[in-house]
Design an enzyme around this catalytic site. Structure first.
Site, PDB file in Angstrom:
ATOM      1  N   SER A  86       0.836  -1.202   0.000  1.00 55.77           N
ATOM      2  CA  SER A  86       0.000   0.000   0.000  1.00 55.77           C
ATOM      3  C   SER A  86       0.872   1.254   0.000  1.00 55.77           C
ATOM      4  CB  SER A  86      -0.967  -0.044   1.189  1.00 55.77           C
ATOM      5  OG  SER A  86      -1.888   1.013   1.140  1.00 55.77           O
ATOM      6  N   HIS A 190      -8.214   1.318  -0.682  1.00 55.26           N
ATOM      7  CA  HIS A 190      -8.172   0.369  -1.798  1.00 55.26           C
ATOM      8  C   HIS A 190      -9.563  -0.153  -2.163  1.00 55.26           C
ATOM      9  CE1 HIS A 190      -3.895   0.681  -1.548  1.00 55.26           C
ATOM     10  NE2 HIS A 190      -3.943   0.374  -0.274  1.00 55.26           N
TER      11      HIS A 190
END
Length: 306
Positions: A86, A190
């Site tokens: 991430s 996300h």
């Protein structure tokens, strides 16, 4: 072959930066980064409480700064591949020479602010599911309206969605899932909830000076090795609203012949996954400067084996 990896949001803990700032030159470097992005990284990394560093706008720059600082403390490192989970992808982009350190901090500052703003629209969050079969878990999450936002491998999937949807998951776990653990993040990252942040990152990306990677960069999008700087940045931007496929990244590490993995500060999460998914790969997590000697020994061993 050594892989250098950087953790994502949720790895931060109060005061974790304190011992790193005692290293020669570290405080000056962090002060310069803080001035460049308008955020007192030293304060947040040493004195702030858990709630303060849970703030996305704070946590993300803090994690990238810690990753860069701890990697620099290792000295000369020549990994065979780099990757980040991430927000850790921005740290990895700096490791690969795609961005310089200051540019990486400026980009992550924009990312954190944009994602915090997107997260404020609806109360959302993320929870890790431990155990279970992805073929059973993913359809169950989708039935509840949740997104499998992080497919981490080693039996771990992270679900993201509204707080009501996550509460429903607690009450109705997929078959085989042992536990559902709420993560220390402030939004459903996300997922489609982050779509507003993508446009802001696209605008910020146009201002960057980007170079092609000098080392293999493994992307969260699909686990593929990417070397073109422009494509790496495009993937970083789009990844904000799309699932992280860390399972595929680890498959690529294995296919590349990884024998060792070092996770920069605040290490622990990705080395834990690697121990389960990559048997035989030696790991070191940089939690404090006390871990540097073990990491340097591992680097030396990898170099000697070439």
């Amino acid at each position: 072959m050594l892989v250098l990896v950087a953790p994502g949001q949720g790895a931060q803990t109060p005061g974790f930066l304190t011992p790193w700032l005692e290293l020669p030159g570290a405080a000056d470097r962090v002060a310069a980064w803080s001035e460049a992005i308008g955020l007192d990284l030293a304060h947040y990394g040493t004195k702030a409480d858990a709630d303060e560093i849970r703030d996305t706008a704070v946590a993300q720059p803090l994690l990238v700064a810690a990753g860069l600082l701890s990697a620099a403390a290792l000295g000369e490192v020549a990994p065979g591949a780099v990757a980040g989970h991430s927000v850790g992808e921005i740290t990895a982009a700096a490791f690969a020479g795609v961005l310089d350190d200051t540019a990486a901090l400026r980009l992550v500052r924009t990312r954190g602010l944009a994602m915090a703003e997107a997260a404020a629209v609806t109360e959302t969050g993320m929870s890790a599911l431990l155990g279970g079969d992805p073929e059973v878990t993913v359809p169950h999450l989708e039935k509840l309206g949740l997104t499998p936002a992080n497919v981490n491998g080693a039996g771990q999937i992270v679900a993201a969605g509204t707080l009501e949807q996550l509460a429903a998951l607690e009450a109705d776990k997929p078959e085989g899932v042992r536990r559902v653990v709420a993560l220390k993040v402030a939004g459903a990252f996300h997922t489609h909830h982050m779509a507003p942040a993508v446009a802001k990152l696209e605008a910020a990306a146009k201002e960057l000076t980007v170079a092609d990677a000098t080392v293999r960069y493994v992307s969260n999008k699909d686990g593929q090795v990417v070397t073109e700087g422009a494509e790496i940045i495009a993937r970083l931007v789009g990844q904000v609203a799309n699932p992280v496929r860390w399972d595929l990244c680890m498959e690529t590490f294995q296919a590349l012949g990884a024998t060792a993995l070092i996770e920069v500060c605040p290490g622990g999460t990705l080395t834990g996954l690697a121990k389960r998914a990559l048997p035989g790969v030696r790991t070191v997590a940089l939690k404090t400067p006390d871990d540097l000697d073990a990491a340097r020994t591992l680097i030396a061993d990898v170099s000697a084996a070439r």
